[in-house]
Write a protein that holds these residues in place. Structure first.
Motif, PDB file in Angstrom:
ATOM      1  N   LEU A  76      35.696  38.349  42.037  1.00  0.00           N
ATOM      2  CA  LEU A  76      36.022  39.767  42.173  1.00  0.00           C
ATOM      3  C   LEU A  76      37.440  39.977  42.689  1.00  0.00           C
ATOM      4  O   LEU A  76      38.115  40.937  42.297  1.00  0.00           O
ATOM      5  CB  LEU A  76      35.014  40.454  43.100  1.00  0.00           C
ATOM      6  N   GLU A  77      37.910  39.089  43.560  1.00  0.00           N
ATOM      7  CA  GLU A  77      39.286  39.211  44.032  1.00  0.00           C
ATOM      8  C   GLU A  77      40.265  39.079  42.868  1.00  0.00           C
ATOM      9  O   GLU A  77      41.255  39.816  42.790  1.00  0.00           O
ATOM     10  CB  GLU A  77      39.587  38.160  45.092  1.00  0.00           C
ATOM     11  N   LYS A  78      39.992  38.169  41.924  1.00  0.00           N
ATOM     12  CA  LYS A  78      40.882  37.994  40.779  1.00  0.00           C
ATOM     13  C   LYS A  78      40.889  39.246  39.903  1.00  0.00           C
ATOM     14  O   LYS A  78      41.939  39.664  39.394  1.00  0.00           O
ATOM     15  CB  LYS A  78      40.460  36.769  39.955  1.00  0.00           C
ATOM     16  N   VAL A  79      39.719  39.878  39.721  1.00  0.00           N
ATOM     17  CA  VAL A  79      39.663  41.133  38.968  1.00  0.00           C
ATOM     18  C   VAL A  79      40.535  42.181  39.643  1.00  0.00           C
ATOM     19  O   VAL A  79      41.330  42.886  38.998  1.00  0.00           O
ATOM     20  CB  VAL A  79      38.217  41.645  38.851  1.00  0.00           C
ATOM     21  N   CYS A  80      40.400  42.302  40.957  1.00  0.00           N
ATOM     22  CA  CYS A  80      41.165  43.277  41.727  1.00  0.00           C
ATOM     23  C   CYS A  80      42.665  43.025  41.593  1.00  0.00           C
ATOM     24  O   CYS A  80      43.451  43.950  41.342  1.00  0.00           O
ATOM     25  CB  CYS A  80      40.728  43.210  43.186  1.00  0.00           C
ATOM     26  N   LEU A  81      43.070  41.777  41.738  1.00  0.00           N
ATOM     27  CA  LEU A  81      44.488  41.438  41.668  1.00  0.00           C
ATOM     28  C   LEU A  81      45.049  41.659  40.273  1.00  0.00           C
ATOM     29  O   LEU A  81      46.165  42.193  40.115  1.00  0.00           O
ATOM     30  CB  LEU A  81      44.695  39.986  42.102  1.00  0.00           C
ATOM     31  N   ALA A 112      50.847  55.782  26.535  1.00  0.00           N
ATOM     32  CA  ALA A 112      49.397  55.732  26.326  1.00  0.00           C
ATOM     33  C   ALA A 112      48.969  54.273  26.391  1.00  0.00           C
ATOM     34  O   ALA A 112      49.297  53.486  25.500  1.00  0.00           O
ATOM     35  CB  ALA A 112      49.023  56.327  24.974  1.00  0.00           C
ATOM     36  N   SER A 113      48.251  53.907  27.450  1.00  0.00           N
ATOM     37  CA  SER A 113      47.898  52.508  27.683  1.00  0.00           C
ATOM     38  C   SER A 113      46.407  52.267  27.474  1.00  0.00           C
ATOM     39  O   SER A 113      45.579  52.884  28.150  1.00  0.00           O
ATOM     40  CB  SER A 113      48.284  52.093  29.103  1.00  0.00           C
ATOM     41  N   HIS A 114      46.087  51.328  26.593  1.00  0.00           N
ATOM     42  CA  HIS A 114      44.688  50.938  26.394  1.00  0.00           C
ATOM     43  C   HIS A 114      44.171  50.103  27.552  1.00  0.00           C
ATOM     44  O   HIS A 114      43.006  50.180  27.922  1.00  0.00           O
ATOM     45  CB  HIS A 114      44.531  50.149  25.087  1.00  0.00           C
ATOM     46  N   GLY A 115      45.039  49.296  28.145  1.00  0.00           N
ATOM     47  CA  GLY A 115      44.593  48.350  29.167  1.00  0.00           C
ATOM     48  C   GLY A 115      44.059  47.079  28.526  1.00  0.00           C
ATOM     49  O   GLY A 115      44.144  46.870  27.313  1.00  0.00           O
ATOM     50  N   GLN A 116      43.501  46.206  29.366  1.00  0.00           N
ATOM     51  CA  GLN A 116      42.962  44.927  28.908  1.00  0.00           C
ATOM     52  C   GLN A 116      41.460  44.906  29.126  1.00  0.00           C
ATOM     53  O   GLN A 116      40.987  44.919  30.267  1.00  0.00           O
ATOM     54  CB  GLN A 116      43.603  43.768  29.673  1.00  0.00           C
ATOM     55  N   THR A 117      40.693  44.908  28.046  1.00  0.00           N
ATOM     56  CA  THR A 117      39.242  44.851  28.174  1.00  0.00           C
ATOM     57  C   THR A 117      38.826  43.518  28.784  1.00  0.00           C
ATOM     58  O   THR A 117      39.240  42.458  28.324  1.00  0.00           O
ATOM     59  CB  THR A 117      38.560  45.023  26.803  1.00  0.00           C
ATOM     60  N   ILE A 118      37.986  43.602  29.818  1.00  0.00           N
ATOM     61  CA  ILE A 118      37.423  42.360  30.365  1.00  0.00           C
ATOM     62  C   ILE A 118      35.905  42.318  30.228  1.00  0.00           C
ATOM     63  O   ILE A 118      35.307  41.252  30.313  1.00  0.00           O
ATOM     64  CB  ILE A 118      37.841  42.115  31.824  1.00  0.00           C
ATOM     65  N   ILE A 138      41.203  46.776  32.507  1.00  0.00           N
ATOM     66  CA  ILE A 138      42.058  46.698  33.683  1.00  0.00           C
ATOM     67  C   ILE A 138      43.524  46.770  33.252  1.00  0.00           C
ATOM     68  O   ILE A 138      43.851  46.586  32.079  1.00  0.00           O
ATOM     69  CB  ILE A 138      41.789  45.437  34.516  1.00  0.00           C
ATOM     70  N   GLY A 139      44.389  47.019  34.246  1.00  0.00           N
ATOM     71  CA  GLY A 139      45.810  47.256  33.984  1.00  0.00           C
ATOM     72  C   GLY A 139      46.112  48.683  34.401  1.00  0.00           C
ATOM     73  O   GLY A 139      46.201  49.582  33.578  1.00  0.00           O
ATOM     74  N   ASP A 140      46.245  48.898  35.700  1.00  0.00           N
ATOM     75  CA  ASP A 140      46.239  50.233  36.277  1.00  0.00           C
ATOM     76  C   ASP A 140      47.381  51.116  35.777  1.00  0.00           C
ATOM     77  O   ASP A 140      48.545  50.717  35.775  1.00  0.00           O
ATOM     78  CB  ASP A 140      46.325  50.115  37.804  1.00  0.00           C
ATOM     79  N   THR A 152      51.921  58.367  32.501  1.00  0.00           N
ATOM     80  CA  THR A 152      51.078  57.422  31.763  1.00  0.00           C
ATOM     81  C   THR A 152      49.660  57.949  31.643  1.00  0.00           C
ATOM     82  O   THR A 152      49.073  58.408  32.620  1.00  0.00           O
ATOM     83  CB  THR A 152      51.066  56.053  32.460  1.00  0.00           C
ATOM     84  N   LEU A 153      49.119  57.884  30.432  1.00  0.00           N
ATOM     85  CA  LEU A 153      47.713  58.169  30.176  1.00  0.00           C
ATOM     86  C   LEU A 153      47.016  56.843  29.922  1.00  0.00           C
ATOM     87  O   LEU A 153      47.528  56.001  29.177  1.00  0.00           O
ATOM     88  CB  LEU A 153      47.531  59.094  28.970  1.00  0.00           C
ATOM     89  N   SER A 154      45.850  56.654  30.552  1.00  0.00           N
ATOM     90  CA  SER A 154      45.162  55.374  30.441  1.00  0.00           C
ATOM     91  C   SER A 154      43.653  55.572  30.528  1.00  0.00           C
ATOM     92  O   SER A 154      43.173  56.701  30.622  1.00  0.00           O
ATOM     93  CB  SER A 154      45.638  54.433  31.564  1.00  0.00           C
ATOM     94  N   ASP A 155      42.924  54.448  30.477  1.00  0.00           N
ATOM     95  CA  ASP A 155      41.469  54.445  30.683  1.00  0.00           C
ATOM     96  C   ASP A 155      40.759  55.422  29.745  1.00  0.00           C
ATOM     97  O   ASP A 155      39.877  56.181  30.151  1.00  0.00           O
ATOM     98  CB  ASP A 155      41.157  54.789  32.140  1.00  0.00           C
ATOM     99  N   PHE A 156      41.118  55.388  28.475  1.00  0.00           N
ATOM    100  CA  PHE A 156      40.615  56.349  27.485  1.00  0.00           C
ATOM    101  C   PHE A 156      39.108  56.245  27.265  1.00  0.00           C
ATOM    102  O   PHE A 156      38.439  57.233  26.962  1.00  0.00           O
ATOM    103  CB  PHE A 156      41.335  56.135  26.151  1.00  0.00           C
TER     104      PHE A 156
END
Length: 399
Positions: A76-81, A112-118, A138-140, A152-156
């Motif tokens: 979980l720490e790695k996800v957070c970081l 417009a950021s998709h982020g990285q699906t995990i 992720i990718g705030d 920035t628009l994200s987390d669609f």
């Protein structure tokens, strides 16, 4: 009025908006960056693609993401970081691209950021009673906006789920706005890690439009290559698969799953289609002794078969134009298998429609941002589970 909100209001009232669309897919090739200019909205949307590039990821970054990608249990720490790190890293790649193009951040209205699906967890896959559809990218967006100075628009995908969808595919919204054509039935086929398509009827009846995942595109092939050919991330030019012969028994076993019998629309991901899935299919089909090249040829045929079975169910004898995009279009054996299985149906690519196929997904997220800023909800008719009528994107203002 808050200065940032005032700037956002001014952008929404501009005749033309400059929007950067970002896409980072499950194949982890790199960050797709599309610099787009929009005027209008809805069916009056006009798009001009000014620049496009893919900023490649190095091996170390890929390994960091793979350590938490599509796994039931992770650090979980790695996800957070990584949530913070990827946002900042993507911002750096955007700044580098703008500098290369000779464009200042002040000339860009929004990102417009998709982020990285995990992890992708539709209820149809997780099967946990009382729990909803869910997905995590992720990718705030705040890190992107602060480090670029661009709204920035994200987390669609979260709005799609909140409105009754599964968070994917989202291509239907941009496909409808950019590629629908009166009098021509179209299938917009995208082959990324997972293959999906949008059905666009020539009568422009929005109640008939849908978008659906159909099964693996590159994801199983990529995973197998990475496991059995160290230092190789994907089967470039089908060189490995082309040395093998596919096993009909293994292909049949891979297709023997309830997912392929489900109606449309549906979603899936590497959470289902992974190396454990392959191992079980090999065990059932008695093909555990296949040479790696033959397994790769079989996985290639499997991806093509899943795609073509879904297309056959949709086409049902009607005439359609099929337009292809995504990394899978660079896999010659996959295209050969698709053409063989489809028969007389010609597969073209989206460059004919003015959008290079490698840029399409990044362009589609830029289109979603344009709609969020100035659009109105598109009425896709009853049955919100099919295509929720929503505008998507969470807004992050620079510091």
């Amino acid at each position: 009025m808050n200065k940032g909100l005032g700037h956002l209001f001014d952008i929404a009232n501009k005749e033309k908006r400059t929007i950067i669309g970002l896409m980072s897919g499950t194949s982890l090739d790199g960050l797709d960056i599309a610099l787009c200019e929009f005027s209008g909205h809805g069916t009056q949307t006009q798009l001009h693609l000014r620049q496009f590039t893919t900023m490649p990821y190095d091996a170390a970054f890929k390994q960091e993401v793979k350590a938490i990608f599509s796994k039931w249990q992770v650090d979980l720490e790695k996800v957070c970081l990584l949530h913070a790190y990827i946002g900042s890293f993507h911002a750096e790649l955007i700044n580098q691209s703008l500098q290369q193009w000779g464009i200042t951040p002040a000339e860009v209205d929004v990102i417009a950021s998709h982020g990285q699906t995990i992890y992708h967890a539709p209820a149809s896959l997780h099967g946990i009673a009382g729990m909803p559809n869910a997905t995590l990218q992720i990718g705030d967006g705040d890190h992107i906006s602060v480090k670029t100075g661009i709204i920035t628009l994200s987390d669609f995908r979260q709005k799609h789920i909140a409105a009754g969808g599964e968070g994917a595919p989202l291509a239907v919204y941009g496909d409808y706005l950019l590629f629908s054509k009166l009098g021509q039935n179209r299938i917009m086929l995208n082959i990324g890690g997972i293959a999906n398509f949008t059905f666009l009827p020539g009568d422009l009846d929005t109640t008939r439009i849908f978008s659906t995942d159909v099964g693996p595109g590159n994801t199983l092939m990529d995973a197998y290559v990475q496991a059995h050919f160290p230092g190789t991330y994907y089967d470039a030019d089908s060189k490995i698969a082309a040395r093998g012969r596919y096993s009909p028994a293994l292909v049949d076993a891979l297709l023997d799953h309830p997912f392929f019998e489900q109606g449309f629309p549906k979603t899936t991901g590497p959470e289902l289609f992974n190396l454990l899935y392959l191992e079980e299919a090999q065990r059932k089909s008695g093909t555990t002794g296949l040479a790696p090249e033959d397994v790769m040829a079989s996985l290639n045929r499997f991806s093509a078969s899943g795609i073509c079975q879904a297309l056959d169910r949709t086409l049902q004898g009607e005439e359609f134009e099929i337009y292809l995009s995504g990394g899978g279009m660079h896999n010659p054996l996959l295209l050969q298998n698709i053409n063989e299985l489809l028969g007389k149906v010609e597969v073209r690519d989206t460059a004919e429609l003015g959008v290079p196929p490698d840029a399409k997904e990044a362009v589609l997220f830029a289109t979603l941002a344009n709609e969020c800023l100035v659009g109105e909800r598109i009425d896709f008719g009853p049955g919100q589970m099919r295509v929720p009528s929503v505008l998507m994107g969470k807004i992050s203002l620079p510091a």
